[in-house]
Design a protein around this motif. Structure first.
Motif, PDB file in Angstrom:
ATOM      1  N   VAL A  81      -0.682   7.646   4.678  1.00  0.00           N
ATOM      2  CA  VAL A  81      -0.986   6.529   3.606  1.00  0.00           C
ATOM      3  C   VAL A  81      -2.307   7.104   2.859  1.00  0.00           C
ATOM      4  O   VAL A  81      -2.560   6.498   1.967  1.00  0.00           O
ATOM      5  N   CYS A  82      -2.899   8.129   3.414  1.00  0.00           N
ATOM      6  CA  CYS A  82      -4.047   8.708   2.797  1.00  0.00           C
ATOM      7  C   CYS A  82      -4.340   9.985   3.086  1.00  0.00           C
ATOM      8  O   CYS A  82      -4.053  10.537   4.268  1.00  0.00           O
ATOM      9  N   CYS A 114     -11.361   5.103   2.698  1.00  0.00           N
ATOM     10  CA  CYS A 114     -10.231   4.417   2.366  1.00  0.00           C
ATOM     11  C   CYS A 114     -10.372   2.993   2.651  1.00  0.00           C
ATOM     12  O   CYS A 114     -10.396   2.899   4.074  1.00  0.00           O
ATOM     13  N   ARG A 128      -7.417   1.134   2.260  1.00  0.00           N
ATOM     14  CA  ARG A 128      -6.076   0.552   2.260  1.00  0.00           C
ATOM     15  C   ARG A 128      -5.652   0.327   3.656  1.00  0.00           C
ATOM     16  O   ARG A 128      -6.026   1.439   4.381  1.00  0.00           O
ATOM     17  N   TRP A 163       2.662   6.428  -1.914  1.00  0.00           N
ATOM     18  CA  TRP A 163       1.585   5.993  -2.891  1.00  0.00           C
ATOM     19  C   TRP A 163       1.297   4.445  -2.930  1.00  0.00           C
ATOM     20  O   TRP A 163       0.185   4.038  -3.430  1.00  0.00           O
ATOM     21  N   ARG A 196      -0.244   0.610  -1.735  1.00  0.00           N
ATOM     22  CA  ARG A 196      -1.665   0.197  -1.368  1.00  0.00           C
ATOM     23  C   ARG A 196      -1.251  -1.063  -0.366  1.00  0.00           C
ATOM     24  O   ARG A 196      -2.701  -1.380  -0.089  1.00  0.00           O
ATOM     25  N   ASP A 197      -0.240  -1.528  -0.062  1.00  0.00           N
ATOM     26  CA  ASP A 197      -0.224  -2.507   0.793  1.00  0.00           C
ATOM     27  C   ASP A 197       1.069  -2.593   1.547  1.00  0.00           C
ATOM     28  O   ASP A 197       2.032  -1.966   1.143  1.00  0.00           O
TER      29      ASP A 197
END
Length: 297
Positions: free
Chosen positions: A121-122, A130, A132, A257, A259-260
């Protein structure tokens, strides 16, 4: 079929199933009705996943540029409204996927394969800054790319023919063998896994539930296993690598991409739904079900 025929076929299938999944009940209790119907949104998500459009912005721009003749309301719609409506339909996509699996696509449920695939996720260098998924995601090892990543692991069970039947998203530090009882709950039969599932205690527990989890032995257990076991199991469970390769190359699940968790769930469900629909189309045409490239020519 060409791409236009593929879009029309997907829309007809989804438009027929959406009322069945909602049981003719309205999805919205109040507020204005959306300009795009729910079947159109799900169709664009499925086709976009097939085309490798993993970003919502790219998916929306592609259909707005090339297919306003098919979806006229796109010309009057903003991207944020489209993305919000698509994410709110994650339950409908999940029900359609489960209905295809349980009532439409024939497969043998007594033989299956399990494994997991990383869902970063990152980027690794940005993890310390990060925010998120803080408290949800974790560090894990990507054995294919031979590197550490930050995110989740998608644990999946597939049928012998390659149909994804179960999926479970867990933090990246959760081991495959530990997640096996959760993933396989309610199933029976023979299940094939890799060396990460070679845990005698877990295998004995699953055996009491009617699940024979077969995994290649580790070095510590090799004196107790037959000499041929690892080589045979390694050859016959290759099909799940093909499925994960499709999700990675076509759907880009290793480049999330969102964010949640709300958007991650929607993104993964549309990939699973696309895979099941393409699998069924190939099965209907009596061709190898995992050869998705031959669907659109």
């Amino acid at each position: 079929m060409n791409l236009d025929d593929f879009i029309i076929t997907c829309f007809c299938l989804i438009d027929e199933m959406v009322p069945m999944m909602t049981k003719e009940q309205p999805l919205r209790a109040r507020g204005p009705m959306p300009k795009l119907c729910d079947s159109e949104v799900i169709t664009m998500e499925v086709v976009g996943s097939y085309l490798g459009l993993n970003q919502d912005s790219a998916l929306f721009a592609y259909f707005q540029r090339h297919y306003t003749s098919f979806f006229p309301a796109l010309a009057q719609l903003s991207r944020t409204t489209f993305v919000r409506q698509a994410a709110n339909l994650w339950v409908v996509k999940e029900r359609i996927w489960c209905w295809l699996r349980d009532a439409v696509i024939p497969y043998d449920p007594t033989i299956s394969i399990v494994d997991s695939v990383p869902v970063p996720v990152c980027r690794f260098a940005r993890v310390p800054w990060c925010v998120r998924f803080r408290g949800l995601a974790s560090y894990g090892k990507d054995h294919v790319d031979r590197q550490t990543f930050y995110g989740f692991r998608l644990h999946a069970q597939i049928s012998w023919t390659g149909l994804i039947t179960r999926a479970f998203l867990a933090p990246a530090n959760e081991a495959d063998g530990v997640m096996a009882p959760v993933l396989l709950e309610g199933t029976t039969g023979v299940v094939l896994g890799d060396r990460n599932y070679c845990l005698p205690d877990r295998q004995a527990f699953l055996r009491s539930k009617g699940i024979a989890l077969q995994a290649p032995f580790r070095k510590a257990h090799s004196p107790k296993a037959a000499a041929y076991q690892s080589s045979v199991l390694g050859r016959v469970r290759y099909r799940i690598d093909t499925v994960f390769g499709q999700l990675t190359d076509r759907c880009k699940i290793k480049r999330v991409w969102a964010r949640d968790l709300w958007h991650v769930r929607n993104y993964l469900l549309r990939c699973l739904l696309m895979h099941s629909i393409c699998f069924w189309f190939n099965q209907q045409q009596e061709v190898p079900p995992l050869q998705f490239d031959r669907l659109v020519v």
